[in-house]
Design a protein around this motif. Structure first.
Motif, short mmCIF file in Angstrom:
data_model
loop_
_atom_site.label_atom_id
_atom_site.label_comp_id
_atom_site.label_asym_id
_atom_site.label_seq_id
_atom_site.Cartn_x
_atom_site.Cartn_y
_atom_site.Cartn_z
N THR A 68 -15.09 53.10 51.87
CA THR A 68 -16.29 53.06 51.02
C THR A 68 -16.12 52.02 49.92
OG1 THR A 68 -15.42 54.78 49.53
CG2 THR A 68 -16.73 55.51 51.43
N ARG A 69 -17.26 51.70 49.30
CA ARG A 69 -17.21 50.88 48.09
C ARG A 69 -18.13 51.53 47.06
NH1 ARG A 69 -20.52 47.15 51.22
NH2 ARG A 69 -22.70 47.22 50.52
N LYS A 70 -17.82 51.32 45.80
CA LYS A 70 -18.59 51.92 44.71
C LYS A 70 -19.81 51.05 44.40
CE LYS A 70 -14.74 54.29 42.42
NZ LYS A 70 -13.96 54.42 41.18
N VAL A 71 -20.92 51.73 44.19
CA VAL A 71 -22.16 51.06 43.80
C VAL A 71 -22.64 51.71 42.51
CG1 VAL A 71 -24.54 50.55 44.43
CG2 VAL A 71 -22.76 50.55 46.19
N TYR A 72 -22.89 50.90 41.49
CA TYR A 72 -23.32 51.39 40.18
C TYR A 72 -24.84 51.27 40.06
CZ TYR A 72 -18.39 51.25 38.98
OH TYR A 72 -17.02 51.48 38.96
N LEU A 73 -25.48 52.36 39.68
CA LEU A 73 -26.93 52.38 39.51
C LEU A 73 -27.26 52.62 38.05
CD1 LEU A 73 -27.87 54.63 42.56
CD2 LEU A 73 -27.80 52.14 42.47
#
Length: 831
Positions: A68-73
């Motif tokens: 996985t990779r982190k996605v910032y919202l």
């Protein structure tokens, strides 16, 4: 081809040429029946080996595809930190059609490649036959098993129907193209361009399926109401991607403290459950809540088949004994909605079920009393008739000698709240110390007695003594300690010095540092002991506010005894409510135990030592839940397990060393399978093409059958059961034939020769399969559209379901029969 006389080794070599690796020994003096038996046993054993090493192979695929990779919202609230979600790098559709398809189809693909290489880049019948035979078995038999295996009255539909449509079209295209290659454009041979096109259809399938999944083709495929997070050009985030939010509440099976506390708080409302038991139940709930892939079900099926470590939790025998009917009902209610976002309190079931229990847990009677009544009470649902069995169990008192045994059925009529049962004591006129025996209530399973459950007091102790005094009432101790999360404080009030007649005593609570209404629900009341009863429970509800607090306490006082009884020395008791402050340490401990239980069910291990331990122990070391079949299969597969435990763990270097080493081992065993199947067929008179579409196809597809059946029963949709069958069949053709044909065609082109492929057998088999495949897909589509089938691919009404199963199985037998008749020239075709 006729069976060979085992005494003539020259004839054996002439009619049954050696394979790539076999035979290891000279078999000239062996009887044909002995050789055939050994070869079929070896073939079956190698099928087990392929299934087990594929388990390891898929563990590596899981590690690779779960990255996985982190996605910032950005947050909508000013000053609040950004939301963080983890997005899988691999799109689910791409993963299913590439690595996961390779995992399930590796034996067929490698068999085709190894056969071509072993025959010096000349075509054989075993590889292509296995490819087509596996496709037929997958589409027809596995679909039939899944259609018929759904529980009565339930249905399953394919959710990602547009992706399924794309893979179905490509599946049919694959076999039509195969027929064109071998029978139309260049009959009897495969040109380089034909092999290259066959192979290149594989990446084309992946691209089209991915575009459909993302909504670039045929519109968006997400169901209405399905949650999604829109990002600006988020590479690789498709409809199949699972967004694992860090703010979820048991979302997708993610363990979080608040959800765990809510769950444990609910199940521990019932007595007898330890923290370990609660953590085990929580782990089971978490596994049920997680989304599972077809690969997960396949690994589980292989481990069930081989007596290995299970991927699904089994409750221990001791825990099963602790789970009374009420707790099991509540737990089943929780599991009815495994994808629910939280685990809030489950409604009480008393109003819908009749709860039957003894009026008291103990009583004492004089030996010369003769007959006396005991009371069985009913509360909850009193509108229906309810039945329960009462039976006696020896303690120090022995039936016949000290009492008359009891074994009878008690029937509560509607509105009836109590029943009296007469117990008879035997007076033998000899001095004896006080003795006891027990009465036990048990449920009577029947269709008209389903809404009945036992209360907490389902066992009653009866003490035989010489006493005719009303007795002294008191607490058994001056104080008790309870946790804030206990739910109900149960305080024993005892009657000593006599148990004759009915007596009562008043009680009341007194606030101290704990306050009624805030920390507990206090008040006052009357506690009544009926004749012979010696202990009653006083229940005080404790309020769990789940906030850190200091220890608090309140008091309970007994006063004004009635019926001739007296108060004992301990008439006041202090109840101390501990803060579980335990609270943080307890919840941390529960988190660790639950994680440990979850780790025990992972599809892979992190170290060689753990792999070796799993291989050496039946059921992965869970001996308590191991069955006789587990022991037998562990014994039979022990050698394979030990060998494959030496493969690098999937956690090493992102899973790639495990991927390649296990793939190489699958290749070695597949080479042996090819030799075993070919020589066995020769010994018993089977053509390679017939052996391929029957024995080899079924042997390599059996784990997928069990996996699809489990997915069909446990999943809400049919995608993991049959949704990827057509995709797998496409990959089999594009890789299983396209790759070896491309290698062989290029080899022959480089040497100025032609790569010849016999068209009659393969062409006829592909033609028959294409026709039965069209009929099978038409049947599945009709099932989806017509209400007579339940408007679903799987399950539905009984007789339409039986009709569907018979049609699918009949089509498979038709395919095998016609292909076999052609192989023996009973049916003659010309392409």
């Amino acid at each position: 081809m006729e069976a060979v006389n085992g005494s003539d080794f020259g004839a054996v070599l002439e009619q049954c040429p050696p394979g790539l690796l076999l035979p290891f020994l000279e078999e000239s003096n062996w009887r044909v029946s002995v050789r055939a038996t050994l070869y079929i046993m070896g073939l079956l054993y190698c099928f087990l080996g392929i299934a087990i090493v594929a388990d390891v192979f898929m563990g590596a695929i899981e590690i690779i595809t779960s990255k996985t990779r982190k996605v910032y919202l950005a947050s909508n609230t000013q000053g609040q930190d950004s939301d963080v979600v983890e997005v899988r790098i691999w799109n689910d559709t791409v993963a299913n059609l590439t690595l996961m398809a390779l995992g399930s189809s590796a034996p067929e693909i490698l068999l085709s490649c190894i056969e071509i290489i072993g025959k010096n880049f000349e075509a054989g019948e075993l590889g292509p036959g296995t490819i087509v035979g596996s496709a037929a078995f997958n589409l027809l038999i596995i679909s039939a098993v899944c259609v018929g295996g759904i529980p009565e009255g339930e249905t399953r539909s394919i959710r990602m129907i547009k992706v399924f449509g794309v893979t179905t079209v490509f599946s049919l295209l694959a076999y039509i193209w195969l027929l064109v290659v071998v029978a139309v454009t260049s009959p009897g041979e495969v040109a380089v361009w034909e092999a290259v096109v066959t192979f290149m259809l594989f990446p084309l399938l992946v691209i089209v399926a991915f575009a459909t999944d993302r909504g670039f083709i045929c519109g968006v495929t997400r169901e209405p109401g399905q949650k999604q997070i829109e990002l600006e050009q988020p590479d690789g985030m498709g409809e199949g991607d699972k967004m694992i939010s860090k703010r979820g509440f048991f979302k997708n099976g993610v363990l979080e403290k608040d959800a765990l506390v809510a769950f444990v708080k609910e199940v521990k409302r019932y007595p007898g459950l330890s923290d370990e038991d609660a953590a085990l139940l929580a782990a089971q709930k978490l596994v049920d809540s997680q989304p599972h892939s077809k690969m997960w079900y396949r690994i589980g099926a292989v481990r069930n088949l081989s007596g290995g470590r299970k991927t699904q939790l089994k409750l221990t025998k001791k825990l099963k004994e602790k789970l009374d009917s009420r707790l099991q009902l509540v737990y089943d209610t929780i599991n009815e909605h495994p994808e629910a976002p939280n685990l809030g309190p489950v409604p009480e079931t008393d109003m819908s079920n009749a709860v039957i229990e003894f009026h008291a847990t103990t009583c004492a009677v004089a030996e010369n009393i003769g007959k006396f009544p005991i009371t069985i009470s009913r509360h909850g649902n009193i509108e229906e008739m309810a039945k329960v069995r009462i039976e006696s169990i020896d303690g120090t008192a022995v039936e016949i000698e000290d009492y008359i045994p009891v074994d009878q059925i008690i029937t509560f009529e509607p509105k009836e709240l109590q029943k009296k049962v007469e117990i008879e004591i035997v007076d033998d006129n000899q001095w004896e110390p006080d003795e006891e025996f027990f009465l036990k209530l048990s449920l009577i399973p029947s269709e008209d007695n389903t809404n009945v459950q036992l209360g907490h007091m389902s066992i009653m102790e009866i003490t035989i003594l010489n006493d005719d005094e009303p007795g002294v009432l008191s607490f058994s101790k001056r104080g008790i300690l309870v946790q804030e999360s206990i739910g109900m404080a149960r305080i024993p009030v005892v009657r000593t010095g006599g148990a004759d007649g009915e007596v009562s005593v008043k009680w009341r609570t007194k606030d101290k540092s704990a306050f009624s209404g805030k920390d507990f629900i206090g008040g006052e009341g009357i506690l009544t002991f009926q004749h012979t009863e010696t202990e009653r429970m006083l229940e005080i509800p404790i309020i769990d506010d789940m906030e850190p607090e200091k220890d608090e306490h309140f008091e309970v006082e007994l006063f004004e005894p009635m019926g001739g009884a007296k108060l004992g020395h301990i008439a006041r008791l202090a109840v101390t409510i501990t803060n579980d402050d335990a609270y943080n340490s307890i919840t941390d401990h529960l988190m660790k135990m639950t994680n440990a239980n979850m780790d025990a069910m992972r599809t892979h291990q992190d170290t060689w030592a753990c792999q070796m331990r799993d291989a050496m122990n039946v059921n992965g070391g869970d001996l308590e839940n191991a069955t006789n079949i587990d022991y037998l299969m562990h014994f039979l597969t022990f050698g394979w397990k030990v060998i494959f435990s030496l493969i690098p763990p999937p956690s090493l270097l992102g899973g790639w060393p495990c991927f390649f080493v296990s793939l190489a081992m699958i290749g070695v065993i597949t080479a042996v399978v090819g030799d075993l199947a070919s020589i066995f067929g020769c010994l018993v008179g089977l053509e390679d093409s017939v052996t391929a579409i029957t024995l080899v196809a079924m042997g390599t597809s059996l784990p997928d059958t069990f996996a699809s059946k489990a997915a069909a029963v446990q999943e809400k949709h049919a995608d993991n059961a049959i949704g990827n069958i057509t995709g797998s069949n496409s990959v089999n053709v594009f890789l299983g034939l396209g790759l070896p044909w491309m290698m062989a065609a290029l080899y022959h082109a480089a040497n100025g020769t032609v790569f010849k492929v016999p068209s009659a057998g393969l062409g006829f088999s592909v033609c028959i399969f294409t026709m039965v495949a069209l009929l099978a897909i038409l049947l599945l589509m009709l099932r989806r559209q017509l209400s007579i089938f339940g408007k679903a691919e799987l399950g539905g009404p009984f007789w339409p379901r039986v009709f569907s199963v018979c049609c699918l199985v009949g089509l498979w037998f038709l395919y095998v029969t016609l292909s076999s008749l052609q192989a023996y020239n009973i049916i003659k075709v010309h392409f």
